[in-house]
Structure formats: C-alpha cells, structure tokens
Design a protein around this motif. Structure first.
Motif, short mmCIF file in Angstrom:
data_model
loop_
_atom_site.label_atom_id
_atom_site.label_comp_id
_atom_site.label_asym_id
_atom_site.label_seq_id
_atom_site.Cartn_x
_atom_site.Cartn_y
_atom_site.Cartn_z
N ALA A 88 0.83 -1.21 0.00
CA ALA A 88 0.00 0.00 0.00
C ALA A 88 0.86 1.25 0.00
CB ALA A 88 -0.93 -0.01 1.21
N TYR A 89 1.89 1.28 0.85
CA TYR A 89 2.76 2.46 0.90
C TYR A 89 3.47 2.67 -0.43
CZ TYR A 89 6.23 5.85 2.41
OH TYR A 89 6.99 6.98 2.50
N LEU A 90 3.88 1.56 -1.04
CA LEU A 90 4.58 1.66 -2.32
C LEU A 90 3.67 2.25 -3.40
CD1 LEU A 90 7.48 0.88 -2.96
CD2 LEU A 90 6.63 -1.30 -3.87
N LEU A 91 2.43 1.82 -3.41
CA LEU A 91 1.48 2.34 -4.39
C LEU A 91 1.22 3.83 -4.17
CD1 LEU A 91 -1.09 -0.60 -4.48
CD2 LEU A 91 0.59 0.01 -6.24
N VAL A 92 1.18 4.23 -2.90
CA VAL A 92 0.99 5.64 -2.58
C VAL A 92 2.21 6.44 -3.02
CG1 VAL A 92 0.76 7.31 -0.71
CG2 VAL A 92 -0.54 5.18 -0.63
N ALA A 93 3.38 5.97 -2.63
CA ALA A 93 4.61 6.72 -2.89
C ALA A 93 4.87 6.89 -4.39
CB ALA A 93 5.79 6.03 -2.22
N LEU A 94 4.54 5.86 -5.16
CA LEU A 94 4.81 5.91 -6.60
C LEU A 94 3.67 6.55 -7.40
CD1 LEU A 94 6.47 2.40 -7.10
CD2 LEU A 94 7.56 4.62 -6.71
N ARG A 95 2.62 6.98 -6.68
CA ARG A 95 1.49 7.65 -7.32
C ARG A 95 0.90 6.82 -8.47
NH1 ARG A 95 2.17 10.38 -3.39
NH2 ARG A 95 2.32 12.66 -3.27
N VAL A 96 0.74 5.54 -8.22
CA VAL A 96 0.24 4.64 -9.26
C VAL A 96 -1.15 5.05 -9.72
CG1 VAL A 96 -0.44 2.27 -9.74
CG2 VAL A 96 1.67 2.73 -8.49
N ALA A 97 -2.01 5.42 -8.79
CA ALA A 97 -3.37 5.79 -9.15
C ALA A 97 -3.39 7.04 -10.03
CB ALA A 97 -4.21 6.02 -7.90
N ASP A 98 -2.48 7.97 -9.78
CA ASP A 98 -2.43 9.18 -10.60
C ASP A 98 -2.11 8.85 -12.05
OD1 ASP A 98 -2.96 10.59 -8.36
OD2 ASP A 98 -0.97 11.45 -8.11
N ALA A 99 -1.26 7.85 -12.25
CA ALA A 99 -0.85 7.49 -13.60
C ALA A 99 -1.89 6.60 -14.29
CB ALA A 99 0.50 6.77 -13.55
N VAL A 100 -2.30 5.54 -13.60
CA VAL A 100 -3.21 4.57 -14.22
C VAL A 100 -4.64 5.10 -14.26
CG1 VAL A 100 -4.08 2.21 -14.09
CG2 VAL A 100 -1.73 2.72 -13.41
N GLY A 101 -5.01 5.86 -13.24
CA GLY A 101 -6.40 6.30 -13.14
C GLY A 101 -6.83 7.27 -14.21
N ARG A 102 -5.90 7.84 -14.96
CA ARG A 102 -6.27 8.83 -15.97
C ARG A 102 -6.74 8.18 -17.27
NH1 ARG A 102 -1.08 11.59 -14.53
NH2 ARG A 102 -1.58 13.16 -12.94
N GLY A 103 -6.41 6.92 -17.48
CA GLY A 103 -6.79 6.26 -18.72
C GLY A 103 -8.23 5.79 -18.71
N PRO A 104 -8.70 5.24 -19.83
CA PRO A 104 -10.10 4.79 -19.91
C PRO A 104 -10.42 3.66 -18.93
CG PRO A 104 -8.83 4.11 -21.85
CD PRO A 104 -7.99 5.07 -21.10
N ILE A 105 -9.48 2.74 -18.72
CA ILE A 105 -9.72 1.66 -17.75
C ILE A 105 -9.79 2.24 -16.35
CG2 ILE A 105 -8.76 -0.41 -16.70
CD1 ILE A 105 -7.62 -1.17 -19.41
N GLY A 106 -8.87 3.16 -16.05
CA GLY A 106 -8.90 3.80 -14.75
C GLY A 106 -10.20 4.54 -14.51
N ALA A 107 -10.72 5.18 -15.54
CA ALA A 107 -11.99 5.91 -15.40
C ALA A 107 -13.14 4.96 -15.07
CB ALA A 107 -12.28 6.69 -16.68
N GLU A 108 -13.14 3.79 -15.72
CA GLU A 108 -14.20 2.82 -15.43
C GLU A 108 -14.07 2.26 -14.02
OE1 GLU A 108 -16.79 2.43 -17.18
OE2 GLU A 108 -16.07 3.55 -18.92
N LEU A 109 -12.84 2.00 -13.58
CA LEU A 109 -12.64 1.51 -12.21
C LEU A 109 -13.09 2.56 -11.19
CD1 LEU A 109 -9.15 -0.22 -12.57
CD2 LEU A 109 -11.38 -1.33 -12.30
N THR A 110 -12.79 3.81 -11.48
CA THR A 110 -13.21 4.89 -10.58
C THR A 110 -14.73 4.95 -10.51
OG1 THR A 110 -11.22 6.16 -11.10
CG2 THR A 110 -13.07 7.37 -10.14
N ARG A 111 -15.37 4.78 -11.65
CA ARG A 111 -16.83 4.80 -11.68
C ARG A 111 -17.39 3.63 -10.87
NH1 ARG A 111 -17.21 5.50 -16.67
NH2 ARG A 111 -17.74 7.70 -16.71
#
Length: 404
Positions: free
Chosen positions: A278-301
């Motif tokens: 969890a800390y690694l995912l936070v520190a590397l800002r994975v959600a910021d990178a992946v969440g911007r794409g179309p798949i990330g948008a659907e997961l967010t929804r």
C-alpha cells in the motif's frame, strides 16, 4: 461540499473487480490478481480502505458534531449490511439448489460449506440469522457488520486520547484474538470460528482509520528509505510465492509456513506485506498514472457505487461458481475458456450497471468527500459507497474454505 476522492474510488473499483475475478474459480484471469505475487490479497485492501474512507468522511463531522450522529449512522449501516448479507446468502443458496434440481450435480449443494443448509436446514437458518453460519465466498459482510459497530468506539478513543492510543487498543484486541479463544463460533458446522475473525481483522480496519485521521486527505510524506524497504518486502514476497519465478521449486512450500500468513486470524506476514504494498502504491502515485486512462476511469466509476457493485458482483460470482461446477462435472471441453468468458461478461455487466445508475441518477455521481483536497492515499477498496446526496456509505467466504 468538496469532491470525493477519485483515488479512493479507483482503488475501491479495482479491488471490487479483483474480488469478482477471484470468486469465479478456474477463469484464468485469477492468475493475474495480486494474491499470486504476494502474501496478501484483496481482503486486506477491502478492510483497510473501509476504515480509511470512514475516517475521511466522518472525522471532520465528529470533530464538529460529536460522536452521536456518526454512531447512529454506523448503526444504521450495520443493519443495512446485515440485511444485505442475509439476502445475498439466500440468493446463493436458492441458485445452487435450483441448478441442482436441474442438473443433479451434488457438489452444488455441498461445496464451500453449503451442506448444512440442505442437511440441517433449521439449524442453518438459525445460524444464518445469528451470523454463525456463513457459506464460502459470502462471509465478509458479517465482518463488516462488526466493524461498523465498533467504529464509533475507535473514533471516540482517537478523538479524546489520540490515534496512537486507538491503535494501541486495536493492537491489544488483535493480540488477544491471536492468543485467547474469543473468536465468534461457527455453527451448526461446529468446526472453528468465522472465516474472518473480527477480533484480529479489526486491527487492519483501525490502521485505515488512523491513516484517514492522520493524513486528512493528503499523501503521507515520501521517504526513500521506507520506499526501498517496502519494495524489498514486496519483491521478496513475489520471489517466495513464485518459487523464485520457477528457478527454485519448493521455495514457497519451505518458506511460507514460517511467515505467519494465516487468513482466518490475519497473520502478521499478511499485514506487513499489505502495508508495504500500500505504501509503495501511494509513494509511486500509481493511481495518478493509471487512473487517468479509460480503464482507470471505469474503475473509478465502479468505486463510486461500492455496495451495488459488490452485491451484483457477488451474485454473478455465485452463478459463475455453479456454472463451472456443472461444466466440470459434465466433462465439457474448454471449462477454463467458458469461465474466463463468463468473468469478462460479468465485469462488463458491472460497468454497464454503474453507467445506467449514473445516467438514471446523475446527482448520485456528485459525491462528497468531507474536508480538504483530493486524496492520494492508495490502498484498496471496500464497499463504503459514495457519499451522495441520497446514498449512504457502506462497506468481501466460507465457514473455512476459499480465499477472498
């Protein structure tokens, strides 16, 4: 009201999809989920983000209005989760029974702790109402009922004595759960206790609350030393779980029994691995990178509609389990392909479901996240549904069998 955190929704959506995939055995996609590369799985993420989201939502409100209103909301939520658990279990049992009537495959009635429901029905019904009887893949909501009931006490301790004292209390309960026979019983099966022991799993929930109260919507300060240590833990777990990527056959079997990885009572090894990941995912800002794409948008929804997605995913998974049993016992060719196609179709249905919900009720997407800014805490989701103008926050196996 400030906008809710897309980051939390992203991780919640990912974990809900992961749970759906993992609950349909033999579909091939389950080999891609993170339980195959480490010591923890979606269950730890599920519980942690429940506490995290509750703290972000209710922390400021408790500071402003006191503990009373939050306690009443949590009591109401616990009741809703209890009713949802009963309804989901009833759906699963009726589905398996109906397909047994049609096919005659006895495993439909016996696998994953379902036998008591059909062999000792009166006792099973009483146990179901008392939460002592839980069938496989449908035993996480009883844990959440308990967590919702104890959450106000943790908020109260954190507010008056500080988050460190709150965590100390949670740790004491965890240690008691590991050493004393205080686990809720399993009945009418009579073997052991709940698949998710609340006395131990509450510690991860408390960690989520502490994180939400401490960081209040901001990311934790990044430390290169901690990042390196966490990366080392995650890498070592990956090596062990994969037998050093096939180079050291038997490594997993030799090492894992020494690491305290039990799921029932939340082994320390699972906590350490989850915290590092969890800390690694936070520190590397994975959600910021992946969440911007179309798949990330659907997961967010998907994450914005936690409880409906959890319910629909559980129902689809139950039908998927039944269909794979029928296909396997019927010796059909391509069972794995059938299971994979069904799983992909189930995920597609979940995406369609939330799109229809947002189309039919646009106001429900304007969710609120109390207090500051956008959250970058990346951990993992749980059905704590979007805080909306009209919907509530809400919170994913067998008496013993499978993993979540």
């Amino acid at each position: 009201m400030s906008r809710r955190s897309d980051t939390i929704d992203f991780w919640r959506g990912l974990v809900l999809v992961t749970i759906t995939v993992n609950h349909i055995p033999g579909n091939g996609l389950e080999h891609l989920t993170h339980r195959n590369v480490g010591f923890s799985d979606a269950a730890e993420a599920f519980v942690f983000i429940s506490g995290l989201a509750l703290a972000i939502i209710y922390g400021p409100r408790i500071a402003r209005d006191g503990i009373g209103p939050a306690a009443r909301r949590n009591l109401t939520r616990a009741g809703a989760l209890y009713r949802t658990h009963l309804a989901l279990t009833a759906f699963a049992l009726v589905s398996f029974a109906a397909l047994y009537v049609l096919t005659g495959h006895e495993e439909l009635l016996s696998a994953h702790g379902r036998a008591p429901a059909f062999e000792a029905t009166p006792e099973a019904l009483v146990g179901l109402a008392a939460l002592t009887y839980q069938i496989g893949y449908f035993n996480v909501l009883p844990l959440y009922v308990v967590l919702m009931l104890v959450a106000p006490a943790y908020f109260l301790v954190a507010r008056r004595l500080g988050t460190a004292v709150m965590l100390a209390v949670a740790l004491a309960v965890y240690l008691a759960g590991r050493t004393l026979p205080i686990e809720p019983p399993s009945w009418p099966e009579g073997a052991g206790g709940w698949f998710f022991d609340p006395s131990t799993w509450q510690f991860l929930f408390a960690l989520g609350i502490a994180a939400g109260l401490h960081w209040r919507g901001a990311a934790p300060q990044r430390s290169s030393v901690v990042v390196g240590a966490c990366a080392g833990i995650v890498a070592l777990a990956w090596i062990v779980v994969t037998d050093a990527f096939g180079a050291l056959p038997g490594l997993r079997g030799d090492v894992m029994p020494w690491l305290d990885l039990g799921k029932n009572q939340l082994g320390i090894g699972r906590i350490v691995h989850f915290a590092a990941l969890a800390y690694l995912l936070v520190a590397l800002r994975v959600a910021d990178a992946v969440g911007r794409g179309p798949i990330g948008a659907e997961l967010t929804r998907l994450g914005r509609h936690g409880l409906p997605v959890f319910v629909a995913g559980s129902m689809l998974a139950a039908l998927g389990q039944a269909l794979t049993i029928i296909a396997a016992e019927g010796r059909l060719d391509g069972v794995q392909v059938i299971a994979m196609l069904y799983t992909l179709a189930s995920i597609g249905f979940l995406v369609l479901l939330v799109r229809v919900r947002e189309w039919s009720s646009p106001v429900s997407t304007a969710a609120a996240q109390p207090e500051p800014a956008r959250l970058h805490l990346a951990s993992a989701p749980v059905p704590v549904s979007s805080r909306t103008v009209s919907s509530r926050a809400v919170s994913s196996r067998s008496s013993r069998p499978p993993r979540s």
